[in-house]
Each structure stands twice: as structure tokens, then as C-alpha cells.
Design a protein around this motif. Structure first.
Motif, PDB file in Angstrom:
ATOM      1  N   ASN A   6       0.836  -1.197   0.000  1.00  0.00           N
ATOM      2  CA  ASN A   6       0.000   0.000   0.000  1.00  0.00           C
ATOM      3  C   ASN A   6       0.873   1.250   0.000  1.00  0.00           C
ATOM      4  N   VAL A  65       1.521   5.020   1.219  1.00  0.00           N
ATOM      5  CA  VAL A  65       1.179   5.869   2.365  1.00  0.00           C
ATOM      6  C   VAL A  65       1.498   7.312   1.998  1.00  0.00           C
ATOM      7  N   GLU A  86       4.094   1.253   2.715  1.00  0.00           N
ATOM      8  CA  GLU A  86       3.918   0.655   4.038  1.00  0.00           C
ATOM      9  C   GLU A  86       5.114  -0.239   4.387  1.00  0.00           C
ATOM     10  N   ILE A 134      -3.091   4.815   1.558  1.00  0.00           N
ATOM     11  CA  ILE A 134      -3.411   5.216   2.925  1.00  0.00           C
ATOM     12  C   ILE A 134      -3.153   6.713   3.017  1.00  0.00           C
ATOM     13  N   VAL A 161      -7.913   4.931   1.727  1.00  0.00           N
ATOM     14  CA  VAL A 161      -8.309   4.816   3.132  1.00  0.00           C
ATOM     15  C   VAL A 161      -7.813   6.059   3.860  1.00  0.00           C
ATOM     16  N   LEU A 211      -7.034   8.145   7.177  1.00  0.00           N
ATOM     17  CA  LEU A 211      -6.708   7.937   8.585  1.00  0.00           C
ATOM     18  C   LEU A 211      -6.382   9.274   9.250  1.00  0.00           C
ATOM     19  N   ALA A 217       1.091   5.527  10.201  1.00  0.00           N
ATOM     20  CA  ALA A 217       0.240   5.006   9.128  1.00  0.00           C
ATOM     21  C   ALA A 217       0.883   3.803   8.451  1.00  0.00           C
ATOM     22  N   SER A 265      -0.983   0.267   8.453  1.00  0.00           N
ATOM     23  CA  SER A 265      -1.311  -0.396   7.194  1.00  0.00           C
ATOM     24  C   SER A 265      -0.724  -1.800   7.143  1.00  0.00           C
ATOM     25  N   LYS A 274      -3.284  -5.113   7.179  1.00  0.00           N
ATOM     26  CA  LYS A 274      -3.453  -5.538   5.790  1.00  0.00           C
ATOM     27  C   LYS A 274      -4.142  -6.897   5.660  1.00  0.00           C
ATOM     28  N   LYS A 296     -11.201  -5.498   7.844  1.00  0.00           N
ATOM     29  CA  LYS A 296     -11.217  -4.038   7.838  1.00  0.00           C
ATOM     30  C   LYS A 296     -12.053  -3.515   8.998  1.00  0.00           C
ATOM     31  N   LEU A 345     -12.864   2.770   9.672  1.00  0.00           N
ATOM     32  CA  LEU A 345     -12.072   3.353   8.597  1.00  0.00           C
ATOM     33  C   LEU A 345     -12.972   4.004   7.552  1.00  0.00           C
ATOM     34  N   GLU A 361     -13.140   4.539   3.917  1.00  0.00           N
ATOM     35  CA  GLU A 361     -12.509   4.045   2.694  1.00  0.00           C
ATOM     36  C   GLU A 361     -13.359   4.397   1.486  1.00  0.00           C
TER      37      GLU A 361
END
Length: 371
Positions: free
Chosen positions: A8, A10, A23, A126, A155, A157, A349, A353, A357, A361, A365, A367
Motif C-alpha cells: 500500500n 502511504v 507501508e 493510505i 483509506v 486515517l 500510518a 497499514s 493488511k 477491515k 475506517l 474508505e
């Protein structure tokens, strides 16, 4: 390269800086200052609506000077030297502004991902942002990320939670000194208690323009000091203490008194006079924190949260700033205050993440997915 595609992305996005990476990393691949991408835009800013605090009720000559300072703030907005100004009413044509911002953000994000060597196609991102981040900008960002950069999901955060996670704790009291606002908000059991969030405009932008005002009063040609030069001077301060009134530091092509900077930081962030009645949006950080700890927090949370207080944000990286602010708050509160360190919101983050992962979920969150 295959590994990068599996991970992912970030992205921490703020008014002054953008941090991008993958991540499972402790540091981002790149950290970018927004002013490096600044360019003149076509929208207009209503200078009389920009910041009324810059116009005092005083002599006409001083008012003229303050309008000049306000004009510089307006110019910074019209060049996107900082982003995501919270009050969209300052823009003469909101639709034109949003269109300009969308084009600008698309170019900036494309450059950032290219420089970091990250492919965005069908990636999951993220996105880390402050709790006070305006929803109008959220919508714009997610449209760019999903529709233009072809990501499959975003997503979102909150910064306070990520800062807490990066400290190794599920609870903390977060003092986040941003560009537009300084927020004080508790995190408990991996949840941001937004109903207790409090904020003040004693933040980075106010320091920037108050310093310009002070430098102008000292006789400097502030129009010759660029946005980047002033911010660099602030970030390179070696201490909050000025040993001599004649101690000089470089600010652009000028040598200026260091005391101008240290006094401005002391006045804006580190002082509080209990005899003064402050406006709601100008309450000192010390009072925000003490009121939250002693009055607004539930009694059973006061001790545990004040024992894990985190000061974060750009100005907090100055030498001794965190320790000084925490010591001042500790003197004012009934509970014993204890500061803890954090790796920062981006690292938080990245950790979050990586850990989440392969788990279900969380319903908390936010998303956004490609339709």
C-alpha cells in the motif's frame, strides 16, 4: 518493482508538506515542501476577507502597512505556497479556485509519485490527514487519486491516531501544531475523541506573518524575503534562547536579530496570561491543554492521558520546543504531565497499514473505492 506494487502507498498530506512512501517502512521515500511547486493561479482572493487580525484599529499609516502584509498573504494563496486554507469564503470564485486546485494537485501528486518511483495504477493508498481537514478538499483529493491516478481505493486515517500508534500506545493526548490550526485532542483505545477536540489559530501561518510584520518594523524590505527563505530560517533555529540582543541569524540576504524569532515563538506558543480574556480562536496552547485535562476530560481518563502527552507538528521539531511547552503545561495542570516520543504520523500510518493488511477491515475506517 513487483514488491512496490504489492504494498500500500502511504501519503501524508498537509498545508505545507507532503510525505510519500510505502507501508512497512520507517521513513517515507520522499518529503516535499508545497512551496517548491508554487505557481501563479488564475483565481482571486478577497484581501479584505483573508485575515482580519492583520488589520488593527490604529493609525492610518500602520493600517496601510498591515494591508501590505495582508497583500503578501494573499499573494501566497494565489501562488499555492501553502494549500488547503480552511475558509473557502476568501475566494472570489469558489468553483474557479477548486478547478485550479484540482489541476495543481494533479500535477504535484504526479511529480511526487514519479520521484518516489511509485506506480499508482490499481494501488491502494493510505491517506493521512488532520482531524480538521475540510471535507471539500477531501472530495477533491479522492477524485484525483481514484479517477485521474487510477487507484483502486483510498483509506483516510486521522493524524492524531497515527501519531499515537507511532508512539507505541493506544492512548495519548495529542498537541498537533499545524499550519492553519493547533489542535489538542485525546486518543483512547485507538479512537480519536473528536468530541473533545479543541483548537486555536496559534499555528504556523500566524507565526510566519507575524514574523514578517516584526521584520518590517525593524526596517527590512519584507518583499525581498521569500516565503521559502523565512520558513527555512525558522526551521534552522538552533535554540529557543537568545543569549544576546545582538545575536544575528541569516534570513534570505539579510542578517536579522535572532531575538525577533525567539520572542515571536515564545509569545505565540509558549506563553499564557491568565488575566487576559482571549478570543475563542486565539486561546493559547497552554490554556487549551490545561482546560482539556482539568475540566473537559472524563475524570477516569485525566491521569492516564496526561501521562502520555505528545507534541507534534513542524515547529515542535525545534530544539527544546517540546520540553519547554510540556513543562509550561505541567506547571499549570493539576495532573502530572509526562511527554512521550513518537515516530510521527507517517510512520504510524505505515505501521497501521502493515498490521491491518491481512486482518478484517475496521468499520471505523473511511474508505473510498473505485466504482
Amino acid at each position: 518493482m513487483d514488491t512496490k506494487k504489492e504494498k500500500n502507498i502511504v501519503l501524508k498530506i498537509g498545508a505545507r508538506t507532503l510525505e510519500c512512501g510505502l507501508e512497512d517502512s520507517s521513513k517515507p521515500l520522499g518529503k516535499f515542501n508545497v512551496h517548491h511547486f508554487a505557481e501563479l493561479q488564475t483565481f482571486g482572493v478577497d484581501s479584505t476577507a483573508y485575515d482580519h487580525s492583520l488589520i488593527p484599529d490604529s493609525a492610518s499609516e500602520k493600517v496601510t502597512k498591515e494591508f501590505r502584509l495582508q497583500s503578501m498573504a494573499k499573494n501566497d494563496q494565489e501562488h499555492f505556497r501553502h494549500l488547503f486554507f480552511p475558509d473557502t469564503l476568501i475566494y472570489e470564485d469558489l468553483s474557479l479556485f477548486l478547478q485550479s486546485l484540482k489541476i495543481h494537485l494533479r500535477k504535484v501528486l504526479n511529480k511526487i509519485f514519479y520521484k518516489c518511483g511509485i506506480s499508482t495504477i490499481n494501488s491502494k493508498l493510505i491517506l493521512v490527514q488532520n482531524s480538521t481537514f475540510p471535507k471539500v478538499y477531501n472530495k477533491l483529493l479522492t477524485e484525483i487519486l481514484i479517477n485521474d491516478l487510477l487507484m483502486r481505493a483510498v483509506v483516510i486515517l486521522p493524524t492524531p491516531l497515527m501519531v499515537s500508534i507511532a508512539s507505541g500506545s493506544s492512548f495519548a493526548l495529542i498537541i498537533d501544531i499545524g499550519w492553519s490550526f493547533t489542535t489538542v485532542v485525546p486518543v483512547f483505545d485507538y479512537r480519536v475523541l473528536d468530541n473533545l477536540l479543541t483548537f486555536t489559530n496559534r499555528a504556523g501561518s500566524r507565526l510566519h506573518y507575524e514574523l514578517l510584520s516584526e521584520l518590517r518594523e525593524e526596517g527590512f524590505d519584507i518583499e525581498s524575503i521569500s516565503f521559502r527563505e523565512l520558513e527555512n530560517t525558522i526551521s534552522l533555529l538552533d535554540s529557543l534562547v537568545c543569549t544576546s540582543n545582538d545575536e544575528l541569524i541569516a534570513c534570505g540576504r539579510f542578517l536579522v536579530r535572532k531575538k525577533i524569532f525567539t520572542d515571536a515563538i515564545e509569545k505565540l506558543y509558549l506563553s499564557f496570561d491568565s488575566s487576559v480574556q482571549y478570543e475563542d480562536n486565539e486561546i493559547p496552547i497552554i490554556k487549551l491543554a490545561t482546560d482539556l485535562i482539568d475540566k473537559r476530560l472524563p475524570i477516569d481518563l485525566r491521569k492516564i492521558l496526561s501521562s502520555r502527552t505528545i507534541v507534534t507538528g513542524g515547529i515542535s521539531n525545534l530544539k527544546d520546543f517540546r520540553q519547554t511547552l510540556l513543562a509550561r503545561i505541567d506547571e499549570a495542570v493539576a495532573q502530572q504531565l509526562h511527554g512521550i516520543e513518537t515516530l510521527g504520523d507517517w510512520a504510524g500510518a505505515s505501521i497501521y497499514s502493515t498490521l491491518m493488511k491481512h486482518q478484517k477491515k475496521s468499520p471505523d475506517l473511511w474508505e473510498i473505492r473505485k466504482v
